[in-house]
Design a protein around this motif. Structure first.
Motif, short mmCIF file in Angstrom:
data_model
loop_
_atom_site.label_atom_id
_atom_site.label_comp_id
_atom_site.label_asym_id
_atom_site.label_seq_id
_atom_site.Cartn_x
_atom_site.Cartn_y
_atom_site.Cartn_z
N VAL A 1 6.85 2.76 4.35
CA VAL A 1 7.94 3.70 4.16
C VAL A 1 8.49 3.47 2.76
O VAL A 1 8.85 2.34 2.42
CB VAL A 1 9.06 3.47 5.21
N TYR A 2 8.51 4.51 1.94
CA TYR A 2 9.03 4.33 0.58
C TYR A 2 10.13 5.33 0.27
O TYR A 2 10.22 6.38 0.89
CB TYR A 2 7.89 4.39 -0.46
N ASN B 1 -11.05 7.15 11.91
CA ASN B 1 -10.92 5.79 11.41
C ASN B 1 -9.56 5.61 10.72
O ASN B 1 -9.48 5.26 9.54
CB ASN B 1 -12.09 5.51 10.45
N LEU B 2 -8.49 5.84 11.47
CA LEU B 2 -7.13 5.82 10.92
C LEU B 2 -6.70 4.41 10.53
O LEU B 2 -6.61 3.52 11.38
CB LEU B 2 -6.15 6.41 11.94
N LYS B 3 -6.46 4.23 9.26
CA LYS B 3 -6.09 2.91 8.74
C LYS B 3 -4.60 2.74 8.52
O LYS B 3 -4.07 1.64 8.67
CB LYS B 3 -6.79 2.69 7.37
N GLY B 4 -3.95 3.81 8.10
CA GLY B 4 -2.54 3.64 7.78
C GLY B 4 -1.82 4.94 7.55
O GLY B 4 -2.44 6.01 7.46
N ILE B 5 -0.51 4.84 7.51
CA ILE B 5 0.32 6.00 7.15
C ILE B 5 1.29 5.59 6.05
O ILE B 5 1.62 4.40 5.91
CB ILE B 5 1.11 6.58 8.35
N ALA B 6 1.74 6.55 5.28
CA ALA B 6 2.75 6.31 4.25
C ALA B 6 3.67 7.50 4.20
O ALA B 6 3.20 8.65 4.12
CB ALA B 6 2.09 6.09 2.90
N ILE B 7 4.98 7.25 4.28
CA ILE B 7 5.93 8.36 4.24
C ILE B 7 7.04 8.05 3.24
O ILE B 7 7.58 6.95 3.19
CB ILE B 7 6.54 8.66 5.63
N GLY B 8 7.35 9.07 2.43
CA GLY B 8 8.34 8.91 1.37
C GLY B 8 9.63 9.65 1.69
O GLY B 8 9.59 10.79 2.14
N ASN B 9 10.77 9.00 1.44
CA ASN B 9 12.09 9.58 1.72
C ASN B 9 12.07 10.38 3.02
O ASN B 9 12.45 11.55 3.06
CB ASN B 9 12.56 10.44 0.54
N PRO B 10 11.62 9.72 4.11
CA PRO B 10 11.39 10.44 5.36
C PRO B 10 12.65 10.58 6.22
O PRO B 10 13.54 9.73 6.19
CB PRO B 10 10.41 9.52 6.08
N LEU B 11 12.69 11.66 6.98
CA LEU B 11 13.71 11.76 8.02
C LEU B 11 13.19 10.98 9.22
O LEU B 11 12.18 11.36 9.83
CB LEU B 11 13.95 13.23 8.40
N LEU B 12 13.86 9.89 9.54
CA LEU B 12 13.40 9.00 10.62
C LEU B 12 14.40 8.96 11.76
O LEU B 12 14.03 8.92 12.93
CB LEU B 12 13.23 7.57 10.09
N GLU B 13 15.66 8.93 11.39
CA GLU B 13 16.68 8.84 12.42
C GLU B 13 17.92 9.52 11.86
O GLU B 13 18.57 9.00 10.94
CB GLU B 13 16.95 7.38 12.79
N PHE B 14 18.15 10.69 12.41
CA PHE B 14 19.18 11.61 11.93
C PHE B 14 20.51 10.94 11.55
O PHE B 14 21.00 11.10 10.44
CB PHE B 14 19.40 12.63 13.05
N ASN B 15 21.07 10.20 12.48
CA ASN B 15 22.41 9.64 12.24
C ASN B 15 22.45 8.73 11.03
O ASN B 15 23.27 8.89 10.14
CB ASN B 15 22.88 8.84 13.45
N ILE B 16 21.54 7.75 11.00
CA ILE B 16 21.58 6.77 9.92
C ILE B 16 21.16 7.42 8.60
O ILE B 16 21.78 7.20 7.57
CB ILE B 16 20.72 5.54 10.27
#
Lengths: 463, 463
Positions: A368-369, A198-213
């Motif tokens: 995303v925080y 029953n996946l409702k949401g995700i939360a990620i802090g100071n995440p690596l999302l896109e290497f370059n940026i």
């Protein structure tokens, strides 16, 4: 000598573990009676191994802290630290938002523990991290994002067999830093394989999302926070391109000029700065700490900057490991970040920002925080990425960029797109946000779970 | 009613003051026996008026705290706050680096008082600020930088007549914010008129030096610290030019589009943010404060964010004013920033950065420092200005950009040019740096006086 005996003990344990793993499927055998030095609490705790692969003798270790009150009506939250290769129990549970923090020989209650709001499941992942292991060591030579996601999914499925009462519960997957890969990839796999969670949401802090940026925004953060000079900033952005630095240093093709700039950057920042929190003091070696204690003028710190050292000591105690039902397999010490895994470092360059888009389109809430004192994965890059994703998805701004409040003070800023994708900063927070801003982080966390936007105005009664 | 009686009292005082001013030239009559609520101390304090213009009945009020130990061998330091129009006693002495801080009805010792290192002279300037006054009120209608510098010089000359033992003493002129005008202009006048003071150096914190660069760097600071969104940053820098905003709003020629952007910037930053220290909590109105006190979860703050309110109350006590030998002339209350002076606001646009260059060329040590949490006059603009000046003067870097230490932790970054011109940040400090970082500010201050570069490595024994 000591080292040798550990190897022997390790071998014995490896055998024992295998035996244990084939035993009971009830949760009772994982129940933690009490952790050494902990205060009395009313909630249940569990710790133990879930076998992922019987043939390869691969098992993941978890620590589960049920909600302080009414666990049956509260969601289940999986937490994953990053690295890749770092421990969710060491960092997440003991330095950030678990029920206790180590202080000398004892555990003290964390007033802002996330198990006030949810049933918290801390997972050491992949195998080779913390207490998790693969008895077949060849596994360590080629760990990558795909394997990690598969093992994490396998873990969840088997864990639900052990804790069936949580099977249909609202589920949130959370984590930070390199878990910017783990979390969305696990959620994506759940959806792809149409697993009935029953996946409702995700939360990620100071995440690596896109290497370059993510990495290119470092130079600007250093400069705007006064860590490097005008001229070094100029060289850093003109002579070097941060996204290239990592690639070039891996392939040993860094130009001598750029190497010089990097040395200059390091020199200017200084070794005594925690780049994961540029305003926080650093934990000092014991001789310096001693001078601090002796000195009357020293300010008392609210944040224990040495909590990692204390956690390391605590989790390496035999009695603590026994209470946790944990063992050291193939290693002589529990470590914060694995020194046995050879993670596929090219995976760092795999962008996960678009996975967030897929999740949002599937109706999974995405937050995303950013702890705003972190120069390693700075808010500036993360905010740009989320903003760009919202544009790509054609999501309108449903909550305009504004301050949010933790009690009576501004706790950060937030923006929401299409009521499904959110960005938030936590003011005065580090890379590991709940470590330096536990109270604000708890407000943010409870908002995510409730599907509420962050509090808009100062509240008279504190959260 | 109350207001009326104040006017009468004011008139009586004005007459009395005039009489007093013609009296004694000995320092004895200005000696402060004890400030209400202060702890016992071993150093001498003085407070009183120095007439600047007998004919116009213009007098400046000062507070002088001699050095805690060996005052005869320590330098004399003049401190000036900015505004223009704000009080050096209220801000500098009572919120920043004076010997005491108000706390309820009493004064508590400031462990990092600057009178540990120097004889501190706090001056309310120009007339109309704090307790300073002009009985001829027409003076207030056309105050400007030139008049301020002249009056400040006149003050110093007459003050030395009263305190002749300080005449040949090493002299430093210091201040912050708009004192980025006052301090260099006063120093320049001393040199120009060849006045025989023993001027050794100046130090200015978060100073206004060059309108365009200082104010244009705000947008970037807001954005890089997460206070405004990507899109607002873009509008702010493309649609508006911050240096134009001030001019345009003065001349009421702001475009409606840019007005909209400014409103957006304010909305995003929020009213609950102290732009003079973007990470510090704000002082709350009493109803909210009450809720704070009642609440068990509230963190205790090391910094009293309400110290301005407490100072306001303290300096408006009759017994305090009597102890200080201060009077209210032509105003009903002591205020932090003057509401009687009409300062020539065009003076804000007069650049003073080149005055620093002249001083350095004359052998006067120049230090420019920035509290790094200040978004009003951000470090980024200030650093660029000092760097640019050094290039213009052809001064080589004698201390490369590097961290400096206050005790065992990084206290900021510094760079020195030609052993005469220095830039330094104070880590975690506000616009009023010694308010939030008193310990680090004291280390910086003692380095300036000694002509030392900032401490380079962690010291075991704290300063």
């Amino acid at each position: 000598m000591q080292h040798k005996s550990w190897i022997i003990i390790g071998t014995i344990y490896a055998t024992l573990v295998q035996v244990c793993l084939t035993l009971g499927s009830i949760s009772g055998d994982h129940k933690i009676v009490s952790l050494p030095g902990q205060p009395k609490v009313n909630f249940q705790q569990y710790g133990g191994y879930i076998t992922i692969d019987e043939r390869q003798h691969r098992a993941l270790f978890y620590y589960f802290a049920e909600a302080e009150t009414e666990p049956a009506s509260k969601p289940l939250v999986l937490w994953l630290n990053g690295g890749p290769g770092c421990s969710s129990i060491g960092a997440g549970a003991f330095c950030e938002h678990g029920p206790f923090r180590p202080s000398g020989d004892i555990l003290v209650r964390n007033d802002y523990s996330w198990n006030k709001e949810a049933n918290m499941l801390y997972l050491e992942s992949p195998a080779g991290v913390g207490f998790s292991f693969s008895a077949n060591k060849s596994f360590y030579d080629s760990v990558n994002d795909e394997l990690t996601a598969q093992d994490n999914l396998e873990f969840l499925q088997r864990w639900f067999t052990k804790f069936p009462e949580y099977k249909g519960r609202d589920l949130f997957i959370t984590g930070e830093s390199y878990a910017g890969h783990y979390v969305p990839q696990l959620a994506q796999l759940i959806i792809k394989q149409n697993v009935k969670f029953n996946l409702k949401g995700i939360a990620i802090g100071n995440p690596l999302l896109e290497f370059n940026i993510d990495f290119n925004s470092r130079a600007e953060f250093y400069w705007s926070h006064g860590l490097i000079s005008d001229s070094t900033y100029e060289s850093f952005t003109s002579i070097c391109n941060y996204s290239q630095i990592r690639r070039q240093s891996t392939s040993r093709s860094l130009t001598p000029v750029c190497s010089g700039v990097i040395r200059q950057v390091s020199r200017e920042i200084s070794n005594s700065i925690d780049t994961y929190d540029v305003t926080l003091d650093v934990c000092l070696p014991s001789i310096l700490s001693q001078a601090q204690v002796l000195n009357q003028l020293q300010d008392t710190e609210k944040i224990d900057v040495c909590v990692e050292d204390e956690t390391d000591k605590y989790l390496n105690r035999k009695d603590v490991q026994q209470a946790f039902h944990a063992r050291l397999v193939g290693v002589s010490n529990w470590t914060f970040c694995s020194d046995v895994i050879k993670y596929e470092m090219q995976n760092l360059e795999v962008p996960t920002i678009h996975v967030l888009g897929e999740l949002a389109k599937s109706g999974i809430r995405v937050l995303v925080y950013s702890g705003d004192q972190d120069s390693v994965i700075p808010l500036t890059g993360t905010r740009t990425l989320v903003n760009g994703l919202a544009k790509e998805l054609g999501l309108n701004t449903t909550v305009p960029y504004r301050a949010w409040f933790g009690g009576t003070q501004v706790a950060g800023w937030t923006q929401v797109y299409g009521n499904i994708l959110s960005f938030a900063t936590i003011r005065g927070a580090a890379h590991e946000a709940p470590f330096t801003q536990p109270k604000r982080s708890l407000v943010l966390f409870s908002s995510i779970l409730a599907g509420r936007t962050m509090p808009e105005s100062p509240s008279l009664t504190e959260h």
